[in-house]
Write an enzyme that holds these catalytic residues in place. Structure first.
Site, PDB file in Angstrom:
ATOM      1  CD  GLN A   1      45.333  53.602  31.947  1.00  0.00           C
ATOM      2  OE1 GLN A   1      44.563  53.719  30.998  1.00  0.00           O
ATOM      3  NE2 GLN A   1      44.898  53.575  33.189  1.00  0.00           N
TER       4      GLN A   1
ATOM      5  CG  ASP B   1      41.619  59.906  29.611  1.00  0.00           C
ATOM      6  OD1 ASP B   1      40.674  59.285  30.116  1.00  0.00           O
ATOM      7  OD2 ASP B   1      42.758  59.436  29.461  1.00  0.00           O
TER       8      ASP B   1
ATOM      9  CE  LYS C   1      40.979  52.963  30.268  1.00  0.00           C
ATOM     10  NZ  LYS C   1      41.873  53.957  30.837  1.00  0.00           N
TER      11      LYS C   1
HETATM   12  N1  GUN Z   1      44.166  56.027  35.342  1.00  0.00           N
HETATM   13  C1  GUN Z   1      43.126  55.837  36.205  1.00  0.00           C
HETATM   14  N2  GUN Z   1      41.968  56.296  35.668  1.00  0.00           N
HETATM   15  C2  GUN Z   1      42.291  56.788  34.444  1.00  0.00           C
HETATM   16  C3  GUN Z   1      41.530  57.391  33.410  1.00  0.00           C
HETATM   17  O1  GUN Z   1      40.318  57.604  33.505  1.00  0.00           O
HETATM   18  N3  GUN Z   1      42.235  57.751  32.291  1.00  0.00           N
HETATM   19  C4  GUN Z   1      43.576  57.566  32.171  1.00  0.00           C
HETATM   20  N4  GUN Z   1      44.179  57.960  31.046  1.00  0.00           N
HETATM   21  N5  GUN Z   1      44.312  57.009  33.124  1.00  0.00           N
HETATM   22  C5  GUN Z   1      43.669  56.620  34.253  1.00  0.00           C
END
Ligand code: GUN
Length: 301
Positions: free
Chosen positions: A98, A121, A54
């Site tokens: 995350q 998100d 990311k």
């Molecule tokens: N863990 C797995 N997929 C995601 C996601 O799309 N966003 C976040 N913040 N954590 C994750």
């Protein structure tokens, strides 16, 4: 049947990212430098890879990234303090926490603490509710990426029967909301569904998001279905570690009109839509600032 279409998530992600780059350039010209803060608590190996990707992608498209790595013994209050400071910082436009978090942290409280306008998100209840009401909100990245791929593969989605397998907050539920908004007829299957295979066989569109390697094979699919495989499962294949989806690709392929591969399907779309949401958040915040300053300081005509 015609040769099945392999849906190319890498190519689709790169065209979304190209648009993001252009939007970043136009924000720069207005003096706005989009910034994304990424918080990782603990040392989950998969999360470390996702966070690194990311951050790399953000830098590639001109989004400033701030990485906050917290030790696994961080408590909920310490995490809430960091989130509050990022909410208060006008130079930060997106905050991503995350998941998964260590078990002792109150995940819901932490996600609710992120300001809804920085919630790139789309996990805050304000955005979850807005999505189900059909409002223009920051929507979760993976389902948004799936919808983009589906529109490319199918064109008009109206009236199509879409079956979503899995009901997680991250993928299954928001996916169902997005498909409903696109005028699909939506069925959500889960671990308690009765005869899920027979229900799935009625679908024009199948979204597999269960996290079980190669669970969906030809027996689940109507001939000519379009299949989006969200699963990324690491398996041991004769001593060799490799990634497979929730769909048994080789079994499904002869039966489908189109299918996403794993890897190279949905995966790249999640990060592309995270970047898109960050730019949208930066744009929205700058508009909100502008209307606020106009209200406080109306121009004299
Ligand atoms: N863990 C797995 N997929 C995601 C996601 O799309 N966003 C976040 N913040 N954590 C994750």
């Amino acid at each position: 049947m015609n040769t099945p279409l392999l849906i190319d998530g890498k190519a689709a992600a790169s065209s979304v990212l190209q648009q993001v780059r252009e939007d970043v350039t136009s924000l720069y010209k207005q003096g706005i430098h989009p910034a994304l803060a990424v918080i990782l608590v603990g040392s989950d190996p998969a999360s470390q890879v996702y966070v690194r990707n990311k951050i790399l992608r953000a830098e590639e498209v001109g989004i400033r990234s701030l990485e906050h790595r917290l030790p696994s013994d961080t408590d909920t209050d310490q995490l809430l303090q960091l989130i509050a400071s990022l909410n208060a910082d006008d130079s930060v436009h997106g905050v991503l926490l995350q998941l998964p978090l260590p078990a002792h942290i109150d995940e819901l409280r932490a996600l609710q603490a992120i300001s809804p306008d920085k919630d790139v998100d789309g996990f805050h209840s304000e955005n979850v509710g807005g999505l189900s009401q059909g409002r223009a909100v920051l929507a979760p990245c993976t389902p948004s990426g799936c919808l983009y791929l589906l529109k490319q593969a199918c064109g008009d989605l109206r009236g199509k029967h879409a079956v979503v397998i899995g009901r997680s907050n991250i993928v299954g539920k928001p996916m169902a909301a997005l498909l409903l908004q696109a005028d699909c007829t939506v069925t959500v299957l889960h671990s308690r569904s009765k005869d899920p295979q027979a229900l799935c066989r009625q679908a024009d569109i199948v979204i597999a998001a269960v996290g079980r390697p190669r669970m969906i094979d030809a027996r689940w699919l109507k001939p000519g279905a379009v299949v989006i495989d969200v699963g990324i499962n690491r398996i041991d294949d004769d001593g060799r570690s490799r990634l497979v989806g929730d769909v048994d690709f080789d079994s499904a392929l002869p039966h489908v009109a189109a299918i996403t591969p794993v890897p190279g399907g949905v995966g790249p779309m999640t990060i592309a839509f995270l970047m898109k949401n960050t730019v949208t958040a930066a744009h929205n915040q700058s508009q909100a600032q502008r209307s606020l300053s106009e209200a406080v300081c109306p121009s004299i005509s």
